[in-house]
Design a protein around this motif. Structure first.
Motif, mmCIF file in Angstrom:
data_model
loop_
_atom_site.group_PDB
_atom_site.id
_atom_site.type_symbol
_atom_site.label_atom_id
_atom_site.label_comp_id
_atom_site.label_asym_id
_atom_site.label_seq_id
_atom_site.Cartn_x
_atom_site.Cartn_y
_atom_site.Cartn_z
ATOM 1 N N LYS A 1 8.039 6.376 1.387
ATOM 2 C CA LYS A 1 6.725 6.468 2.016
ATOM 3 C C LYS A 1 6.502 7.857 2.576
ATOM 4 O O LYS A 1 7.360 8.408 3.265
ATOM 5 N N ARG B 1 1.213 7.327 1.265
ATOM 6 C CA ARG B 1 1.507 6.871 -0.099
ATOM 7 C C ARG B 1 2.895 6.273 -0.096
ATOM 8 O O ARG B 1 3.841 6.884 0.413
ATOM 9 N N SER B 2 3.030 5.073 -0.604
ATOM 10 C CA SER B 2 4.329 4.410 -0.617
ATOM 11 C C SER B 2 4.609 3.825 -1.986
ATOM 12 O O SER B 2 3.695 3.455 -2.731
ATOM 13 N N THR B 3 5.891 3.750 -2.309
ATOM 14 C CA THR B 3 6.360 3.120 -3.535
ATOM 15 C C THR B 3 7.499 2.184 -3.177
ATOM 16 O O THR B 3 8.486 2.601 -2.565
ATOM 17 N N LYS B 4 7.335 0.937 -3.531
ATOM 18 C CA LYS B 4 8.360 -0.067 -3.258
ATOM 19 C C LYS B 4 8.956 -0.539 -4.573
ATOM 20 O O LYS B 4 8.240 -1.009 -5.455
ATOM 21 N N ASP B 5 10.273 -0.398 -4.700
ATOM 22 C CA ASP B 5 10.995 -0.952 -5.840
ATOM 23 C C ASP B 5 11.529 -2.306 -5.404
ATOM 24 O O ASP B 5 12.530 -2.400 -4.686
ATOM 25 N N GLU C 1 7.463 -2.945 -9.250
ATOM 26 C CA GLU C 1 7.071 -1.752 -8.493
ATOM 27 C C GLU C 1 5.700 -1.929 -7.852
ATOM 28 O O GLU C 1 4.749 -2.362 -8.500
ATOM 29 N N THR C 2 5.624 -1.568 -6.576
ATOM 30 C CA THR C 2 4.359 -1.609 -5.851
ATOM 31 C C THR C 2 4.036 -0.216 -5.329
ATOM 32 O O THR C 2 4.819 0.359 -4.571
ATOM 33 N N LYS C 3 2.899 0.320 -5.737
ATOM 34 C CA LYS C 3 2.446 1.619 -5.252
ATOM 35 C C LYS C 3 1.192 1.421 -4.402
ATOM 36 O O LYS C 3 0.250 0.758 -4.826
ATOM 37 N N GLU D 1 -3.833 -0.409 -4.136
ATOM 38 C CA GLU D 1 -2.485 -0.932 -4.396
ATOM 39 C C GLU D 1 -2.374 -1.363 -5.850
ATOM 40 O O GLU D 1 -3.272 -2.016 -6.401
#
Length: 1002
Positions: A324, A349-353, A417-419, A450
């Motif tokens: 993030k 801005r975040s990226t969740k694996d 993946e969530t952006k 999202e």
């Protein structure tokens, strides 16, 4: 001649001295605290004038003075000090910490109040508490810091997991009970990073929250971010690195033990050739890196604060992670003596694996797979005598029970993946119309975008591969305008507020999925490569609006008697035409007993205040259009059929707001110069016209299984809150302070629609739809529902009051209470078997400082809540791996065991799997060292601090599962409600961390 010269010189000196006395001179000075640290932002004002200055970042100030002037030095959290000017040209002033903090300014809705003048129930959380250990957002750091506030991750230690916050229990069943978060005046904002927060207040009773009307029933969290100060540019850098591991693992059977276990009831079982610890295969060492830099400064006319933050986390489950980036920019400008303009900008801005956990039995592409979408539960269930790959190089399959996917494959092959991109801006203008009358207008805009991508390759053998993508675009527009008026009336102080608010939220959603991709190279970026008959496409748009008028009146008489009145009228588009508007009033009284003549000279009692309030708050936290009849579309395909539609929801034109009727009585006590501060609150909350989606008899021809939102009944929450802060030792070199909070909440279902029970299940789908909880009049919310386990059948006559279930009638089988006495165990014998609601929660912090060394110890815990251990339901079932306890199960030779004999049975929901969830956790232990100022100055810095800390170091509990902070929602049809509590299955494990932190100031 010489005498004449001397006379001239003396006359000149006298003349100059007279000018000096008349015109004054420039005084320089430095303000430090008791630890010799500079204090920036101190107000230095000449008595009976408006002339003054503020100290810069180094604590320095300059001011034109003359002999006889009295200078007043004041700063939040320090005792005011006055110094008379004689002939000093330089002053070194040491400010002492104010033990009382009663003059501390507390943020309330649309304004501020002195802490000593607050009539409602408000908890303030200190900045250093929010930054005590690294977190991805400040919500996590709130846990255990405020009485009556329960904070829990929705999925253990999962990187980027949502955080659930409850203030004074669940205020609803079917609508959201989440508190309203207001950041820098923006209603409904997301929480900023902890390092950027200047103050946080939790508003808990109606007197404090009714100003927010229909969104105040779950409490309100007010966050103010940091602002710039006049003076030179200040730069601060905070960086933390953490190493993380699992805090607990289950004691599962190894390959030999598993073979022995299976062969005890399945003699033909053939042991495999491997010995795999699947927990070792999915767990790894994780880490966190959290880096923040801030810049602030300004002049008398304009100031700014800017920060950037970069947070990364590699999770303790392989291939899980979170990244993030955020920025914050605050600017305030004094345009004229009357006009102030300001701007708050926030972006992230975040990226969740993500890794699939908390199994529901169905994955993101609607592939039903016996629960094979859940990495954690798969590692518990999968047989240990199989390796990762078979002799053909394919992923191995489970050797018993359900066909489930290989946990190593699920962890390493599936991509989830969530952006998310978020931006928020809030502009304001404040204008002093008259000396006592101010107008403030704000305009805010936020947007969230999202994208969630999911991909499962074709290498899986038991479930279909495929891909999906889902997008959300949310925009939020807010406009608020209000007048503030202050007037002294004799010994009284009157303040009034009146305003108007308008907010509109728009959601645009799109989702598509397919299966059987031609190639695994595309991920979710070419859904056209999937089969036509398995393609699904959905899209939607919704809009909701709220417009409100609000007002508040405060009257303080003689600094003894306090009156607060608040009212808000809300209109929400979510409700039917005849019920769109509702009014939410509140009133509160306060009495500063310590200011009465009979107590004001007391040596022991420094402050004593009684508070009482009553008011109404509302809840409209349901999706738009829930009062209307809705149509559902059945998609068509080129192969099967054309699209069609049907009625999916019945209209309810009589749907009205949930309303909470809240009473609060409190006392605030300070003793021995406020070295001891104590607060006590009692509250009672009746929430009526509960909103819940229920099944209904269709009034439309051809419609079946319709659901509709209705007002179904009433619940009650009542409880106590205690806060105790003590400064145990205060010397020049050593201080020790203690902060303790304790809260107890009792919830009861008072009434339901037609008095009927609401029974539902939150177990995974492959548990065959077992019910697990109940809502019943006269009982707490979310009580566990199932069979009462009475022991192990020893053979012969069945004990009176008990019976055997189904075909399990051999010695060693489980016995259950026969509620209706018919000799058969079925759904008619199900009953309440446990209570997930804790009796109380607490937080305890001790802070020690010796010269430049500080030590912080923080405990947090809960008592009395029970947990339904669905993990054990699975692991004692005989069709998967099991806990080592099964080696002590009932046998003819071990007939005293309370564990039924080993065999494959129906997955039972019974009291055997209800456990005590009480715990005490050493949440944080940190030790820090602040380098001496003379050393720091030599290397060109203003401050240098190093700290080492550990999180979740010890947990004291009787619970046998991974973590007593369980939060499984699984397959519940009411998963979005507050009824599902205390369930545990396949949660992402809680993390133990060790962190090294560095703070630099320039």
């Amino acid at each position: 001649m010489k005498l004449r010269t001397k006379l001239i010189l003396m006359l000149g000196l006298i003349f100059n001295l007279s000018l000096f006395a008349q015109d004054g001179y420039q005084l320089s000075g430095t303000v430090t605290d008791s630890g010799n640290m500079p204090v920036p932002g101190v107000n230095v004002v000449i008595d009976k004038t408006t002339t003054g200055a503020a100290t810069d970042f180094d604590g320095n100030f300059q001011l034109n003075v003359k002999r006889g002037d009295v200078l007043h030095f004041s700063y939040l959290g320090y005792v005011k000090q006055s110094i008379t000017i004689t002939d000093q040209t330089n002053l070194n002033v040491v400010l002492q910490e104010d033990a009382s903090e009663l003059d501390e300014v507390v943020v309330v809705g649309y304004g501020t109040r002195k802490k000593s003048d607050i009539t409602g129930a408000v908890s303030s959380v200190k900045t250093d508490e929010l930054t005590a250990y690294p977190t991805s957002n400040a919500e996590q750091a709130l846990q255990g810091r405020a009485a009556g506030v329960v904070v829990q991750s929705n999925n253990g230690g999962e990187p980027g997991a949502p955080i659930a916050i409850k203030v004074r229990g669940n205020s609803s069943i079917g609508a959201s009970s989440d508190p309203l978060i207001v950041v820098d005046g923006f209603v409904g904002a997301s929480m900023p990073q902890a390092d950027d927060i200047a103050s946080m207040e939790v508003l808990k009773d109606a007197s404090a929250t009714a100003i927010y009307g229909s969104r105040g029933s779950g409490g309100v969290i007010l966050v103010t971010t940091k602002k710039g100060k006049s003076g030179r540019l200040s730069v601060e850098i905070n960086t933390t690195y953490s190493i993380q591991n699992t805090s607990n693992r289950l004691d599962l059977l190894d390959a030999n033990q598993f073979a022995e276990y299976q062969q005890s009831f399945n003699p033909g079982y053939v042991q495999g050739t491997e010995n795999t610890d699947w927990q070792d295969e999915i767990y790894t060492t994780g880490n966190i890196s959290n880096n923040q830099a801030s810049f602030s400064g300004g002049s008398d006319k304009i100031n700014f604060y800017s920060s950037i933050n970069y947070f990364t986390q590699d999770g303790i489950v392989v291939n899980s992670g979170f990244e993030k980036f955020t920025f914050l920019n605050n600017v305030d400008a004094q345009i004229t003596d009357k006009l102030t303009l300001g701007m708050n900008l926030f972006g992230s801005r975040s990226t969740k694996d993500g890794i699939s956990t908390q199994s529901s039995g169905e994955d993101a592409i609607a592939s039903v797979n016996g629960g094979g979408d859940d990495v954690v539960s798969l590692a518990m269930r999968f047989t240990p005598d199989r390796g990762i790959y078979d002799s053909n190089g394919n992923f191995t399959q489970n050797s018993v029970g359900d066909g489930i996917e290989n946990p190593y494959a699920v962890a390493n092959e599936i991509v989830n993946e969530t952006k998310s991109d978020a931006f928020r801006s809030n502009l304001y203008a404040s204008y002093d119309i008259l000396e006592n009358l101010n107008f403030k207008t704000t305009f805010g805009f936020s947007t969230t975008n999202e994208n969630v991508g999911y991909f499962k390759p074709q290498t899986f053998q038991l479930s279909t591969g495929g891909a999906s993508i889902a997008t959300l675009k949310r925009t939020n527009i807010l406009s608020e305008n209000y007048l503030s008026y202050n007037l002294e009336i004799g010994k009284g102080q009157l303040s009034a507020l009146a305003g108007y608010s308008y907010q509109k939220v728009t959601n645009e959603r799109f989702a598509a999925s397919t299966q059987d991709l031609l190639s695994d190279d595309f991920l979710w970026y070419n859904l056209g490569a999937g089969t036509i008959q398995n393609r699904k496409i959905t899209s939607s748009w919704s809009e909701s609006e709220i417009q409100s008028q609000f007002g508040r009146l405060n009257y303080d008489w003689d600094d003894k008697y306090l009156i607060t009145g608040t009212v808000r009228r809300d209109g929400a588009s979510n409700f039917a035409e005849n019920n769109k508007y509702a009014i939410f009033p509140s009133g509160a009284l306060g009495w500063k007993i310590s200011n009465e003549d009979f107590l004001k000279d007391s040596n022991s009692i420094s402050s004593l205040k009684l508070r009482a309030s009553y008011g109404l708050t509302g809840n409209q936290a349901i999706s738009p259009y829930q009062s209307l009849a809705l149509l559902a579309i059945t998609e068509g395909t080129e192969v099967d059929a054309a699209p069609s539609f049907s009625v999916s929801q019945e209209a309810n034109p009589d749907l009205v707001w949930e309303t909470s009727y809240q009473t609060n009585i409190g006392v605030d006590l300070g003793m021995y110069n406020n070295r001891i501060n104590f607060s006590f609150d009692y509250y009672n909350i009746d929430t009526k016209d509960l909103l819940l989606e229920v099944s209904t008899i269709p009034s439309y021809t051809g419609a079946t299984n319709l659901r509709v939102f209705q007002n179904v009944g009433e619940i009650n929450n009542k409880g106590f809150e205690v806060v105790l802060s003590t400064r145990n030792i205060v010397t020049d070199d050593f201080t020790w302070s203690t902060d303790f909070n304790w809260s107890s909440n009792k919830t009861e279902v008072v009434s339901l629609f037609n008095g009927a029970d609401i029974i539902d299940g939150a177990a995974p789908g492959y548990f065959s739809g077992k019910d697990t909880y109940i809502l019943r009049e006269g009982e707490p919310v979310g009580m566990f529902w199932g069979h009462e386990y009475t022991g192990v059948y020893q053979g012969g006559d069945v004990p009176e009051g008990s019976a055997l279930k189904g075909s399990y009638r051999e010695a060693g089988d489980p016995l259950f209470q026969d509620v209706n006495g018919d000799g058969t165990i079925d759904t008619n014998d199900e009953q309440i078997i446990g209570d997930p609601n804790p009796d109380w929660n607490f937080g305890l912090t001790n802070t020690f400082r010796y010269k430049n060394i500080d030590l912080n110890i923080f405990f947090q815990g809960s008592y009395g809540g029970e947990i339904l251990n669905l993990t054990n339901v699975q692991l004692y079932n005989g069709d998967s791996n099991a806990l080592t306890d099964v080696l002590n199960a009932w046998t003819p030779e071990n007939s005293t065991s309370n564990l039924p004999s080993n065999k494959t049975r129906d997955r039972e929901i019974s009291s055997r799997f209800v456990e005590d969830g009480s715990y005490v956790r050493l949440k944080n232990l940190s030790i820090g060292y602040t380098f001496p100022q003379d050393i720091v100055e030599k290397i060109g810095m203003d401050n240098l601090r190093l700290a080492f800390s550990g999180q979740n170091l010890l947990t004291f509990t009787k619970y046998s599962g991974l973590d007593p902070e369980a939060s499984y929602f699984g397959g519940s049809t009411t998963a979005t409600t507050n009824a599902v509590q205390g369930h545990d299955f396949g949660n992402y494990p809680t993390i133990r961390s060790f962190s090294l932190s560095l703070n630099l100031k320039f």
